[in-house]
Motif scaffolding. Structure first.
Motif, PDB file in Angstrom:
ATOM      1  N   VAL A 180       0.841  -1.198   0.000  1.00  0.00           N
ATOM      2  CA  VAL A 180       0.000   0.000   0.000  1.00  0.00           C
ATOM      3  C   VAL A 180       0.875   1.246   0.000  1.00  0.00           C
ATOM      4  O   VAL A 180       1.841   1.346   0.760  1.00  0.00           O
ATOM      5  CB  VAL A 180      -0.936   0.018   1.238  1.00  0.00           C
ATOM      6  N   THR A 181       0.524   2.187  -0.860  1.00  0.00           N
ATOM      7  CA  THR A 181       1.209   3.479  -0.904  1.00  0.00           C
ATOM      8  C   THR A 181       0.150   4.581  -0.921  1.00  0.00           C
ATOM      9  O   THR A 181      -1.030   4.318  -1.079  1.00  0.00           O
ATOM     10  CB  THR A 181       2.100   3.604  -2.154  1.00  0.00           C
ATOM     11  N   GLY A 182       0.588   5.780  -0.751  1.00  0.00           N
ATOM     12  CA  GLY A 182      -0.307   6.920  -0.842  1.00  0.00           C
ATOM     13  C   GLY A 182      -0.542   7.587   0.498  1.00  0.00           C
ATOM     14  O   GLY A 182      -0.038   7.139   1.529  1.00  0.00           O
ATOM     15  N   PRO A 183      -1.328   8.675   0.455  1.00  0.00           N
ATOM     16  CA  PRO A 183      -1.510   9.490   1.661  1.00  0.00           C
ATOM     17  C   PRO A 183      -2.246   8.787   2.798  1.00  0.00           C
ATOM     18  O   PRO A 183      -2.094   9.166   3.946  1.00  0.00           O
ATOM     19  CB  PRO A 183      -2.310  10.701   1.157  1.00  0.00           C
ATOM     20  N   ASN A 184      -3.021   7.769   2.497  1.00  0.00           N
ATOM     21  CA  ASN A 184      -3.763   7.053   3.539  1.00  0.00           C
ATOM     22  C   ASN A 184      -3.093   5.729   3.900  1.00  0.00           C
ATOM     23  O   ASN A 184      -3.735   4.829   4.445  1.00  0.00           O
ATOM     24  CB  ASN A 184      -5.206   6.803   3.091  1.00  0.00           C
ATOM     25  N   ARG A 185      -1.823   5.609   3.598  1.00  0.00           N
ATOM     26  CA  ARG A 185      -1.100   4.358   3.772  1.00  0.00           C
ATOM     27  C   ARG A 185      -1.181   3.818   5.200  1.00  0.00           C
ATOM     28  O   ARG A 185      -1.493   2.655   5.411  1.00  0.00           O
ATOM     29  CB  ARG A 185       0.364   4.525   3.374  1.00  0.00           C
ATOM     30  N   ILE A 186      -0.898   4.647   6.192  1.00  0.00           N
ATOM     31  CA  ILE A 186      -0.777   4.170   7.576  1.00  0.00           C
ATOM     32  C   ILE A 186      -2.061   3.485   8.072  1.00  0.00           C
ATOM     33  O   ILE A 186      -2.001   2.350   8.537  1.00  0.00           O
ATOM     34  CB  ILE A 186      -0.354   5.309   8.529  1.00  0.00           C
ATOM     35  N   PRO A 187      -3.234   4.124   7.977  1.00  0.00           N
ATOM     36  CA  PRO A 187      -4.430   3.420   8.481  1.00  0.00           C
ATOM     37  C   PRO A 187      -4.777   2.175   7.665  1.00  0.00           C
ATOM     38  O   PRO A 187      -5.267   1.190   8.217  1.00  0.00           O
ATOM     39  CB  PRO A 187      -5.543   4.464   8.407  1.00  0.00           C
ATOM     40  N   ILE A 188      -4.487   2.194   6.372  1.00  0.00           N
ATOM     41  CA  ILE A 188      -4.790   1.030   5.544  1.00  0.00           C
ATOM     42  C   ILE A 188      -3.835  -0.111   5.874  1.00  0.00           C
ATOM     43  O   ILE A 188      -4.240  -1.268   5.971  1.00  0.00           O
ATOM     44  CB  ILE A 188      -4.763   1.398   4.046  1.00  0.00           C
ATOM     45  N   VAL A 189      -2.564   0.208   6.082  1.00  0.00           N
ATOM     46  CA  VAL A 189      -1.591  -0.809   6.494  1.00  0.00           C
ATOM     47  C   VAL A 189      -2.023  -1.424   7.820  1.00  0.00           C
ATOM     48  O   VAL A 189      -2.022  -2.652   7.980  1.00  0.00           O
ATOM     49  CB  VAL A 189      -0.168  -0.214   6.596  1.00  0.00           C
ATOM     50  N   ASN A 190      -2.407  -0.592   8.766  1.00  0.00           N
ATOM     51  CA  ASN A 190      -2.871  -1.102  10.069  1.00  0.00           C
ATOM     52  C   ASN A 190      -4.086  -2.005   9.899  1.00  0.00           C
ATOM     53  O   ASN A 190      -4.189  -3.050  10.563  1.00  0.00           O
ATOM     54  CB  ASN A 190      -3.185   0.047  11.022  1.00  0.00           C
ATOM     55  N   PHE A 191      -5.012  -1.620   9.037  1.00  0.00           N
ATOM     56  CA  PHE A 191      -6.193  -2.429   8.776  1.00  0.00           C
ATOM     57  C   PHE A 191      -5.789  -3.809   8.262  1.00  0.00           C
ATOM     58  O   PHE A 191      -6.257  -4.834   8.758  1.00  0.00           O
ATOM     59  CB  PHE A 191      -7.114  -1.726   7.759  1.00  0.00           C
ATOM     60  N   PHE A 192      -4.903  -3.853   7.257  1.00  0.00           N
ATOM     61  CA  PHE A 192      -4.506  -5.142   6.684  1.00  0.00           C
ATOM     62  C   PHE A 192      -3.669  -5.974   7.647  1.00  0.00           C
ATOM     63  O   PHE A 192      -3.777  -7.205   7.657  1.00  0.00           O
ATOM     64  CB  PHE A 192      -3.793  -4.948   5.346  1.00  0.00           C
ATOM     65  N   GLN A 193      -2.870  -5.342   8.456  1.00  0.00           N
ATOM     66  CA  GLN A 193      -2.123  -6.095   9.472  1.00  0.00           C
ATOM     67  C   GLN A 193      -3.084  -6.755  10.463  1.00  0.00           C
ATOM     68  O   GLN A 193      -2.884  -7.908  10.862  1.00  0.00           O
ATOM     69  CB  GLN A 193      -1.123  -5.194  10.194  1.00  0.00           C
ATOM     70  N   THR A 194      -4.123  -6.029  10.838  1.00  0.00           N
ATOM     71  CA  THR A 194      -5.139  -6.596  11.730  1.00  0.00           C
ATOM     72  C   THR A 194      -5.866  -7.750  11.045  1.00  0.00           C
ATOM     73  O   THR A 194      -6.131  -8.788  11.669  1.00  0.00           O
ATOM     74  CB  THR A 194      -6.139  -5.506  12.169  1.00  0.00           C
ATOM     75  N   GLN A 195      -6.172  -7.593   9.752  1.00  0.00           N
ATOM     76  CA  GLN A 195      -6.836  -8.664   9.009  1.00  0.00           C
ATOM     77  C   GLN A 195      -5.958  -9.914   8.972  1.00  0.00           C
ATOM     78  O   GLN A 195      -6.455 -11.041   9.133  1.00  0.00           O
ATOM     79  CB  GLN A 195      -7.166  -8.215   7.580  1.00  0.00           C
ATOM     80  N   ALA A 196      -4.658  -9.727   8.770  1.00  0.00           N
ATOM     81  CA  ALA A 196      -3.737 -10.871   8.739  1.00  0.00           C
ATOM     82  C   ALA A 196      -3.716 -11.576  10.091  1.00  0.00           C
ATOM     83  O   ALA A 196      -3.757 -12.811  10.159  1.00  0.00           O
ATOM     84  CB  ALA A 196      -2.333 -10.406   8.343  1.00  0.00           C
ATOM     85  N   THR A 197      -3.676 -10.805  11.156  1.00  0.00           N
ATOM     86  CA  THR A 197      -3.677 -11.379  12.507  1.00  0.00           C
ATOM     87  C   THR A 197      -4.980 -12.125  12.774  1.00  0.00           C
ATOM     88  O   THR A 197      -4.972 -13.230  13.325  1.00  0.00           O
ATOM     89  CB  THR A 197      -3.460 -10.279  13.558  1.00  0.00           C
ATOM     90  N   ASP A 198      -6.099 -11.531  12.370  1.00  0.00           N
ATOM     91  CA  ASP A 198      -7.396 -12.185  12.552  1.00  0.00           C
ATOM     92  C   ASP A 198      -7.469 -13.494  11.763  1.00  0.00           C
ATOM     93  O   ASP A 198      -8.032 -14.488  12.244  1.00  0.00           O
ATOM     94  CB  ASP A 198      -8.535 -11.259  12.125  1.00  0.00           C
TER      95      ASP A 198
END
Length: 144
Positions: free
Chosen positions: A34-52
């Motif tokens: 993920v790149t772009g201005p909203n990267r941080i919250p989107i990265v956090n979202f996908f990291q949480t999805q991976a953990t789930d």
């Protein structure tokens, strides 16, 4: 209550576990590209999805061994467009979640009225998949 079809139940559980493990890989990959201005919250979202997804796979594996089955070592195939736009990643994620939801619904149809525990667990997984789809659709709104 009807009798639990143990063999088919373990098959469907293994299929769901393989799919959850694929989710670990897929969502981890998405969090990295993920790149772009909203990267941080989107990265956090996908990291949480991976953990789930990992947690789900582990829970399913415990159920399989509790039913005297053998957890699969396979991982489901993953689809990727290799287009790493946020829109495409979110759309691919929705497709992934829909396929997982279909697996859980099939499992629910099988275990319904056979095992209160498996029915309750599977309903929780169906609900989780439905929430994920809703959240992903909300993330897609207003994207250009």
């Amino acid at each position: 209550m009807k009798e639990l079809n143990l063999k088919r139940t373990i098959e469907l559980l293994n299929s769901s576990m393989e799919f959850e493990l694929a989710g670990v890989v897929l969502y981890t990959h998405y969090s990295l590209v993920v790149t772009g201005p909203n990267r941080i919250p989107i990265v956090n979202f996908f990291q949480t999805q991976a953990t789930d997804s990992l947690t789900g796979a582990q829970q399913i594996g415990e159920i399989i061994t509790g039913l005297e089955g053998h957890p699969s070592l396979r991982i489901s195939t993953m689809e990727e467009s290799y287009t790493h736009s946020v829109r495409m990643i979110l759309e691919e994620s929705i497709n992934h979640e829909k396929k997982g939801l279909e697996r859980y619904r099939n499992l629910l149809d099988l275990v319904k009225n056979s095992s209160i525990y498996l029915e309750k667990f599977t309903r929780k997984m169906v609900a989780s998949s439905e929430v994920n789809i809703i959240e992903l659709r909300k993330m897609l709104r207003d994207m250009t």
